[in-house]
Motif scaffolding. Structure first.
Motif, PDB file in Angstrom:
ATOM      1  N   GLN A  70       0.840  -1.197   0.000  1.00  0.00           N
ATOM      2  CA  GLN A  70       0.000   0.000   0.000  1.00  0.00           C
ATOM      3  C   GLN A  70       0.875   1.247   0.000  1.00  0.00           C
ATOM      4  N   MET A  71       1.957   1.247   0.793  1.00  0.00           N
ATOM      5  CA  MET A  71       2.861   2.395   0.847  1.00  0.00           C
ATOM      6  C   MET A  71       3.524   2.613  -0.517  1.00  0.00           C
ATOM      7  N   GLU A  72       3.957   1.535  -1.168  1.00  0.00           N
ATOM      8  CA  GLU A  72       4.559   1.659  -2.490  1.00  0.00           C
ATOM      9  C   GLU A  72       3.539   2.185  -3.491  1.00  0.00           C
ATOM     10  N   LEU A  73       2.332   1.659  -3.404  1.00  0.00           N
ATOM     11  CA  LEU A  73       1.268   2.098  -4.305  1.00  0.00           C
ATOM     12  C   LEU A  73       0.956   3.582  -4.069  1.00  0.00           C
ATOM     13  N   LEU A  74       0.867   3.998  -2.784  1.00  0.00           N
ATOM     14  CA  LEU A  74       0.607   5.404  -2.468  1.00  0.00           C
ATOM     15  C   LEU A  74       1.755   6.288  -2.967  1.00  0.00           C
ATOM     16  N   HIS A  75       2.992   5.805  -2.792  1.00  0.00           N
ATOM     17  CA  HIS A  75       4.142   6.553  -3.266  1.00  0.00           C
ATOM     18  C   HIS A  75       4.070   6.712  -4.791  1.00  0.00           C
ATOM     19  N   ASP A  76       3.789   5.609  -5.510  1.00  0.00           N
ATOM     20  CA  ASP A  76       3.662   5.665  -6.973  1.00  0.00           C
ATOM     21  C   ASP A  76       2.521   6.577  -7.396  1.00  0.00           C
ATOM     22  N   LEU A  77       1.408   6.500  -6.668  1.00  0.00           N
ATOM     23  CA  LEU A  77       0.268   7.375  -6.989  1.00  0.00           C
ATOM     24  C   LEU A  77       0.634   8.844  -6.763  1.00  0.00           C
ATOM     25  N   HIS A  78       1.358   9.092  -5.650  1.00  0.00           N
ATOM     26  CA  HIS A  78       1.801  10.459  -5.365  1.00  0.00           C
ATOM     27  C   HIS A  78       2.706  10.970  -6.487  1.00  0.00           C
ATOM     28  N   LEU A  79       3.652  10.129  -6.933  1.00  0.00           N
ATOM     29  CA  LEU A  79       4.534  10.516  -8.037  1.00  0.00           C
ATOM     30  C   LEU A  79       3.732  10.769  -9.318  1.00  0.00           C
ATOM     31  N   GLU A  80       2.756   9.905  -9.568  1.00  0.00           N
ATOM     32  CA  GLU A  80       1.911  10.081 -10.766  1.00  0.00           C
ATOM     33  C   GLU A  80       1.095  11.368 -10.671  1.00  0.00           C
ATOM     34  N   ILE A  81       0.604  11.688  -9.473  1.00  0.00           N
ATOM     35  CA  ILE A  81      -0.144  12.936  -9.272  1.00  0.00           C
ATOM     36  C   ILE A  81       0.770  14.128  -9.539  1.00  0.00           C
ATOM     37  N   LYS A 134       2.395  18.521 -12.979  1.00  0.00           N
ATOM     38  CA  LYS A 134       3.410  19.212 -13.771  1.00  0.00           C
ATOM     39  C   LYS A 134       2.967  19.295 -15.231  1.00  0.00           C
ATOM     40  N   HIS A 135       2.464  18.176 -15.751  1.00  0.00           N
ATOM     41  CA  HIS A 135       1.985  18.152 -17.144  1.00  0.00           C
ATOM     42  C   HIS A 135       0.819  19.125 -17.319  1.00  0.00           C
ATOM     43  N   SER A 170       0.284  21.822 -15.550  1.00  0.00           N
ATOM     44  CA  SER A 170       0.849  23.177 -15.504  1.00  0.00           C
ATOM     45  C   SER A 170       1.460  23.539 -16.849  1.00  0.00           C
ATOM     46  N   GLU A 171       2.197  22.590 -17.436  1.00  0.00           N
ATOM     47  CA  GLU A 171       2.807  22.840 -18.745  1.00  0.00           C
ATOM     48  C   GLU A 171       1.738  23.099 -19.796  1.00  0.00           C
ATOM     49  N   LEU A 172       0.688  22.274 -19.793  1.00  0.00           N
ATOM     50  CA  LEU A 172      -0.397  22.464 -20.769  1.00  0.00           C
ATOM     51  C   LEU A 172      -1.108  23.795 -20.544  1.00  0.00           C
ATOM     52  N   THR A 173      -1.302  24.154 -19.281  1.00  0.00           N
ATOM     53  CA  THR A 173      -1.940  25.440 -18.969  1.00  0.00           C
ATOM     54  C   THR A 173      -1.078  26.588 -19.472  1.00  0.00           C
ATOM     55  N   HIS A 174       0.234  26.467 -19.227  1.00  0.00           N
ATOM     56  CA  HIS A 174       1.177  27.493 -19.702  1.00  0.00           C
ATOM     57  C   HIS A 174       1.136  27.588 -21.234  1.00  0.00           C
ATOM     58  N   ASP A 175       1.177  26.422 -21.897  1.00  0.00           N
ATOM     59  CA  ASP A 175       1.107  26.406 -23.358  1.00  0.00           C
ATOM     60  C   ASP A 175      -0.182  27.039 -23.848  1.00  0.00           C
ATOM     61  N   LEU A 176      -1.280  26.713 -23.170  1.00  0.00           N
ATOM     62  CA  LEU A 176      -2.577  27.274 -23.559  1.00  0.00           C
ATOM     63  C   LEU A 176      -2.583  28.786 -23.377  1.00  0.00           C
ATOM     64  N   GLU A 177      -2.022  29.269 -22.271  1.00  0.00           N
ATOM     65  CA  GLU A 177      -1.966  30.721 -22.041  1.00  0.00           C
ATOM     66  C   GLU A 177      -1.123  31.397 -23.115  1.00  0.00           C
ATOM     67  N   ILE A 178      -0.003  30.778 -23.475  1.00  0.00           N
ATOM     68  CA  ILE A 178       0.851  31.347 -24.527  1.00  0.00           C
ATOM     69  C   ILE A 178       0.096  31.371 -25.854  1.00  0.00           C
ATOM     70  N   LYS A 179      -0.595  30.266 -26.163  1.00  0.00           N
ATOM     71  CA  LYS A 179      -1.353  30.223 -27.421  1.00  0.00           C
ATOM     72  C   LYS A 179      -2.476  31.249 -27.421  1.00  0.00           C
ATOM     73  N   GLU A 180      -3.144  31.426 -26.279  1.00  0.00           N
ATOM     74  CA  GLU A 180      -4.197  32.445 -26.200  1.00  0.00           C
ATOM     75  C   GLU A 180      -3.613  33.839 -26.386  1.00  0.00           C
ATOM     76  N   LEU A 181      -2.439  34.079 -25.766  1.00  0.00           N
ATOM     77  CA  LEU A 181      -1.777  35.367 -25.927  1.00  0.00           C
ATOM     78  C   LEU A 181      -1.390  35.594 -27.383  1.00  0.00           C
ATOM     79  N   GLU A 182      -0.821  34.565 -27.995  1.00  0.00           N
ATOM     80  CA  GLU A 182      -0.453  34.671 -29.415  1.00  0.00           C
ATOM     81  C   GLU A 182      -1.681  34.901 -30.279  1.00  0.00           C
ATOM     82  N   ALA A 183      -2.784  34.206 -29.937  1.00  0.00           N
ATOM     83  CA  ALA A 183      -4.026  34.381 -30.714  1.00  0.00           C
ATOM     84  C   ALA A 183      -4.538  35.816 -30.565  1.00  0.00           C
TER      85      ALA A 183
END
Length: 143
Positions: A26-37, A42-43, A45-58
């Motif tokens: 369970q601890m390993e699974l929780l650790h893996d889930l935490h890493l996946e979260i 992070k992904h 945040s990156e997509l949000t940043h990309d979207l904001e840049i694209k909206e700004l460019e638009a």
């Protein structure tokens, strides 16, 4: 009874080992889930940043498009004004060409009349010169 107690202790120990194993899993699974979260955050945040840049460019592209459309309309208006000016200048040019043609014709007529007058006067001068010459000869003969 002792046998049952030993068996029961073995069962308890076995259950405790299973519980410890399950806790570890369970601890390993929780650790893996935490890493996946964290990876997904992070992904995201990156997509949000990309979207904001694209909206700004638009938005910037929209501003540029509007500016270009305004410039295009202004240039079209200038073009229409220049075409109108050109039409007026062509009319004026045709009018002046007509005046030039009339002046040339008038000048040719005056030149022709002048040449005719010049011939007539030249002829008259020749006649008068001939008469003067005759009179001079006559006066010389008489004197």
């Amino acid at each position: 009874v002792a046998m049952e107690t030993v068996s029961l202790e073995h069962q308890i120990q076995s259950v405790q080992r299973h519980i410890a194993f399950l806790k570890k899993e369970q601890m390993e699974l929780l650790h893996d889930l935490h890493l996946e979260i964290l990876r997904l955050q992070k992904h995201c945040s990156e997509l949000t940043h990309d979207l904001e840049i694209k909206e700004l460019e638009a938005r910037q592209q929209d501003v540029l498009d509007r500016e270009l459309e305004e410039k295009c309309r202004a240039m079209e208006a200038q073009l229409q004004e220049k075409e109108k000016d050109n039409l007026e200048l062509r009319k004026e040019l045709r009018h002046k060409e007509t005046l030039v043609a009339a002046l040339r014709s008038s000048l040719r007529n005056k030149e022709r009349r002048f040449l005719e007058e010049l011939k007539r006067r030249s002829h008259r001068v020749t006649i008068l010169d001939t008469e003067l010459h005759k009179q001079t000869e006559a006066a010389a003969y008489l004197s």
